[in-house]
Design a protein around this motif. Structure first.
Motif, mmCIF file in Angstrom:
data_model
loop_
_atom_site.group_PDB
_atom_site.id
_atom_site.type_symbol
_atom_site.label_atom_id
_atom_site.label_comp_id
_atom_site.label_asym_id
_atom_site.label_seq_id
_atom_site.Cartn_x
_atom_site.Cartn_y
_atom_site.Cartn_z
ATOM 1 N N SER A 5 0.828 -1.205 0.000
ATOM 2 C CA SER A 5 0.000 0.000 0.000
ATOM 3 C C SER A 5 0.861 1.253 0.000
ATOM 4 N N LEU A 104 -8.281 2.284 0.334
ATOM 5 C CA LEU A 104 -7.545 1.182 -0.276
ATOM 6 C C LEU A 104 -6.592 0.557 0.729
ATOM 7 N N LEU A 116 -9.749 -5.910 -4.507
ATOM 8 C CA LEU A 116 -9.290 -4.751 -3.750
ATOM 9 C C LEU A 116 -9.849 -4.860 -2.342
#
Length: 156
Positions: A5, A104, A116
């Motif tokens: 991430s 996210l 996702l």
């Protein structure tokens, strides 16, 4: 998966993209003279240069602003109306960016499909958006423990 991430956020870090006035002019079809006029009117702004060089540089956000203003001008709006509409669009895009940035949590695989991780749905479940090969997006809730397990085995 946290490092994935972080890497993804760095890849999409548009704050690092800057363009000189000639580059913006070439990319948007708006002359350097027009860009200086728009800056004088407060519709766009160049970035401050710590190195005290004379050439104006613009951020990626300004590039987007110029592109949107140009689009609306080409649609027949006045400069003032085009700038107003561009500002409204930019505000909406910034809201979407905040959703993506905060929501996210990473990518994982479920039954061979990419998903996702959109974060916690509630205290017990995580919301996932799956993108099957046949098109469309499907949403699925999984227990938090199962998502943590899947995230741990999905390669970065």
């Amino acid at each position: 998966m946290a490092e994935f991430s972080d890497e993804l956020r760095q890849v999409f870090d548009v704050k690092r993209l800057v363009f000189r006035i000639g580059e913006i002019a070439s990319m948007t079809g708006v002359s350097a003279r027009q860009l200086r006029y728009w800056e004088q009117k407060g519709l766009i702004q160049s970035q401050d240069r710590p190195d005290e060089k004379q050439a104006r540089v613009y951020t990626f956000k300004t590039f987007i602003q110029v592109s949107i203003i140009k689009y609306f001008l080409d649609e027949g709006l006045t400069l003032a109306a085009a700038a107003k509409r561009a500002t409204e669009r930019r505000a909406r895009a910034e809201q979407i960016h905040r959703f993506v940035d905060r929501g996210l949590q990473g990518l994982l695989q479920i039954d061979g499909e990419m998903a996702l991780n959109l974060g916690a749905f509630d205290a017990n479940q995580t919301l996932l958006a799956l993108l099957p090969a046949d098109g469309g997006v499907h949403y699925r809730l999984l227990p938090n423990a199962e998502v943590r397990r899947l995230m741990a085995i999905t390669p970065n």
